[in-house]
Design an enzyme around this catalytic site. Sequence first.
Site, PDB file in Angstrom:
ATOM      1  N   GLU A  79       0.784  -1.244   0.000  1.00  0.00           N
ATOM      2  CA  GLU A  79       0.000   0.000   0.000  1.00  0.00           C
ATOM      3  C   GLU A  79       0.819   1.300   0.000  1.00  0.00           C
ATOM      4  O   GLU A  79       0.731   2.115  -0.908  1.00  0.00           O
ATOM      5  CB  GLU A  79      -0.916  -0.025   1.239  1.00  0.00           C
ATOM      6  CG  GLU A  79      -1.657   1.264   1.515  1.00  0.00           C
ATOM      7  CD  GLU A  79      -2.728   1.566   0.486  1.00  0.00           C
ATOM      8  OE1 GLU A  79      -3.493   0.663   0.140  1.00  0.00           O
ATOM      9  OE2 GLU A  79      -2.801   2.735   0.026  1.00  0.00           O
ATOM     10  N   ASP A 127      -4.063  -0.203  -2.415  1.00  0.00           N
ATOM     11  CA  ASP A 127      -4.574  -1.576  -2.440  1.00  0.00           C
ATOM     12  C   ASP A 127      -6.023  -1.632  -2.903  1.00  0.00           C
ATOM     13  O   ASP A 127      -6.336  -2.147  -3.974  1.00  0.00           O
ATOM     14  CB  ASP A 127      -4.476  -2.186  -1.031  1.00  0.00           C
ATOM     15  CG  ASP A 127      -3.073  -2.687  -0.724  1.00  0.00           C
ATOM     16  OD1 ASP A 127      -2.318  -2.938  -1.671  1.00  0.00           O
ATOM     17  OD2 ASP A 127      -2.744  -2.831   0.458  1.00  0.00           O
TER      18      ASP A 127
HETATM   19  N1  COA Z   1       0.655 -23.383  -3.695  1.00  0.00           N
HETATM   20  C1  COA Z   1       1.988 -23.292  -3.791  1.00  0.00           C
HETATM   21  N2  COA Z   1       2.664 -22.134  -3.873  1.00  0.00           N
HETATM   22  C2  COA Z   1       1.909 -21.000  -3.835  1.00  0.00           C
HETATM   23  C3  COA Z   1       0.527 -21.012  -3.738  1.00  0.00           C
HETATM   24  C4  COA Z   1      -0.121 -22.270  -3.664  1.00  0.00           C
HETATM   25  N3  COA Z   1      -1.428 -22.371  -3.565  1.00  0.00           N
HETATM   26  N4  COA Z   1       0.086 -19.742  -3.724  1.00  0.00           N
HETATM   27  C5  COA Z   1       1.184 -18.947  -3.817  1.00  0.00           C
HETATM   28  N5  COA Z   1       2.289 -19.705  -3.885  1.00  0.00           N
HETATM   29  C6  COA Z   1       3.681 -19.250  -3.999  1.00  0.00           C
HETATM   30  C7  COA Z   1       3.939 -18.434  -5.223  1.00  0.00           C
HETATM   31  O1  COA Z   1       4.088 -19.277  -6.327  1.00  0.00           O
HETATM   32  C8  COA Z   1       5.231 -17.719  -4.825  1.00  0.00           C
HETATM   33  O2  COA Z   1       6.307 -18.605  -5.023  1.00  0.00           O
HETATM   34  P1  COA Z   1       7.717 -18.198  -5.729  1.00  0.00           P
HETATM   35  O3  COA Z   1       8.189 -16.947  -5.037  1.00  0.00           O
HETATM   36  O4  COA Z   1       8.555 -19.378  -5.455  1.00  0.00           O
HETATM   37  O5  COA Z   1       7.466 -17.973  -7.152  1.00  0.00           O
HETATM   38  C9  COA Z   1       5.090 -17.565  -3.312  1.00  0.00           C
HETATM   39  O6  COA Z   1       3.945 -18.342  -2.948  1.00  0.00           O
HETATM   40  C10 COA Z   1       4.908 -16.200  -2.747  1.00  0.00           C
HETATM   41  O7  COA Z   1       4.160 -15.336  -3.547  1.00  0.00           O
HETATM   42  P2  COA Z   1       4.427 -13.779  -3.481  1.00  0.00           P
HETATM   43  O8  COA Z   1       3.384 -13.095  -4.247  1.00  0.00           O
HETATM   44  O9  COA Z   1       5.838 -13.495  -3.884  1.00  0.00           O
HETATM   45  O10 COA Z   1       4.231 -13.465  -1.910  1.00  0.00           O
HETATM   46  P3  COA Z   1       5.094 -12.514  -0.974  1.00  0.00           P
HETATM   47  O11 COA Z   1       4.470 -12.643   0.369  1.00  0.00           O
HETATM   48  O12 COA Z   1       6.541 -12.789  -1.063  1.00  0.00           O
HETATM   49  O13 COA Z   1       4.848 -11.052  -1.557  1.00  0.00           O
HETATM   50  C11 COA Z   1       3.497  -9.155  -2.172  1.00  0.00           C
HETATM   51  C12 COA Z   1       3.671 -10.361  -1.255  1.00  0.00           C
HETATM   52  C13 COA Z   1       2.134  -8.538  -1.887  1.00  0.00           C
HETATM   53  C14 COA Z   1       4.580  -8.105  -1.883  1.00  0.00           C
HETATM   54  C15 COA Z   1       3.601  -9.597  -3.644  1.00  0.00           C
HETATM   55  O14 COA Z   1       2.682 -10.623  -3.853  1.00  0.00           O
HETATM   56  C16 COA Z   1       3.340  -8.481  -4.641  1.00  0.00           C
HETATM   57  O15 COA Z   1       4.190  -7.613  -4.893  1.00  0.00           O
HETATM   58  N6  COA Z   1       2.159  -8.483  -5.277  1.00  0.00           N
HETATM   59  C17 COA Z   1       1.796  -7.536  -6.302  1.00  0.00           C
HETATM   60  C18 COA Z   1       1.430  -6.214  -5.731  1.00  0.00           C
HETATM   61  C19 COA Z   1       0.342  -6.309  -4.718  1.00  0.00           C
HETATM   62  O16 COA Z   1      -0.718  -6.828  -4.945  1.00  0.00           O
HETATM   63  N7  COA Z   1       0.596  -5.695  -3.569  1.00  0.00           N
HETATM   64  C20 COA Z   1      -0.439  -5.403  -2.635  1.00  0.00           C
HETATM   65  C21 COA Z   1      -0.577  -6.348  -1.578  1.00  0.00           C
HETATM   66  S1  COA Z   1      -1.973  -5.818  -0.668  1.00  0.00           S
END
Ligand code: COA
Length: 415
Positions: free
Chosen positions: A139, A168
């Site tokens: 956010e 968000d």
């Molecule tokens: N089964 C297995 N793996 C899963 C899964 C499932 N059902 N669901 C998610 N995962 C995995 C993903 O494949 C990813 O793996 P990888 O890093 O090995 O490729 C992992 O979970 C984590 O996903 P990610 O999105 O990187 O989570 P994070 O906690 O590290 O990051 C954010 C969180 C929000 C920073 C990031 O998702 C992001 O930048 N999103 C886009 C912007 C956004 O929406 N931000 C606002 C959040 S409110």
Amino acid sequence: MSKALDGVRILDFTHVQSGPTCTQLLAWFGADVIKVERAGAGDITREQLRDIPDVDSLYFTMLNHNKRSITIDTKNPEGKQVLETLIQKCDVLVENFAPGALDRMGFTWERIQELNPRMIVASVKGFGPGPYEDCKVYENVAQCAGGAASTTGFDDGPPVVSGAQIGDSGTGLHLALGIVTALYQRTQTGRGQKVLAAMQDGVLNLCRVKLRDQQRLDRTGTMKEYPQYPNGKFGEAVPRAGNASGGGQPGWILKCKGWETDPNAYIYFITQAPVWAKICNVIGKEEWATDPDYATPAARLPHLKDIFAEIERWTMTKTKFEAMQILNKYDIPCGPILSMKEIAEEPSLRKTGTIVEVDHPTRGKYLTVGNPIKLSDSPTEVTRSPLLGEHTDEVMTELGYSPEQISALRTAGAI
Ligand code: COA
């Protein structure tokens, strides 16, 4: 009564806030939203900011109403196959993983197209293509990168982020519009498409007027409706304007009776030009209605500080609600500064379904914000958020899996 999005099936691969706000809206409009979560853990917000031990947090419950939850390990080969089946059966896949996560899982746009050419793939990312496209974003990062923080706050203080989650929830709203637009276009083309809402873009879209002001500043070096005019200095970039509302309708936040002890005993007061004479009457400065230094909006601009100080002398003799009642009689635009407590207790918001009480099997009753968009032919009934994996068997059965197959997939850790 039928719902606007009856028959639309959403594969909800979202987490945290931006994506879930989008799919929650679609669920409220009648879409069948199937939230895919990681077995054992689920959406990280289930356990964030918990107020009751071992119970889904308000953070989660308030962003995931009207959805079903299925747990799949999408990195397990058999789990991947289940996800493929879901992709074939759904209309829209919504995700807000970090950049590249969906590809790393093996679900590139090309692969998804192979599985279902009608599939709309909708993503929230922090940034669009460019130098920051690989960054993870939350956010306040978006509020800062989208121009909101540099233009919020007071001139003599640091940049300030807003309590409104414009990065968000704001981007979730943008994405929802993109999705229904793509669904509409699909009725003509028969094809799916990619929908991208970048958080920086969403925030900037909501800060449009500040980019307007940047260009005005570039051209003229000043902006008369800003509190910096006429005594303060303007720099090269749009400054923070405090609580000014700008334009021909200057406004400010003024103290009301009780401000010494109540942090929200304030009112927003707008000196709208057409009601200037009425304002002068209400505050007992009738002479200002005809005084050439005060009679016109342009003449008033250099005196705004004094004008608001005088109006405040009047508002401080009234509670914010008394002031509101008097000012409304004269069509003088104003708004009480409402606390969250006052909003939660406001009967009219309960009546319209904007604030809703929901019952939850492990949490009990809690308040949430209902659908802020009201459709006359598609009423919203807010139902509770799903427990983790609550609908795994139900959805798997609908996808055509037999009880034996479901049991085997469970044993293999795929679901
Ligand atoms: N089964 C297995 N793996 C899963 C899964 C499932 N059902 N669901 C998610 N995962 C995995 C993903 O494949 C990813 O793996 P990888 O890093 O090995 O490729 C992992 O979970 C984590 O996903 P990610 O999105 O990187 O989570 P994070 O906690 O590290 O990051 C954010 C969180 C929000 C920073 C990031 O998702 C992001 O930048 N999103 C886009 C912007 C956004 O929406 N931000 C606002 C959040 S409110």
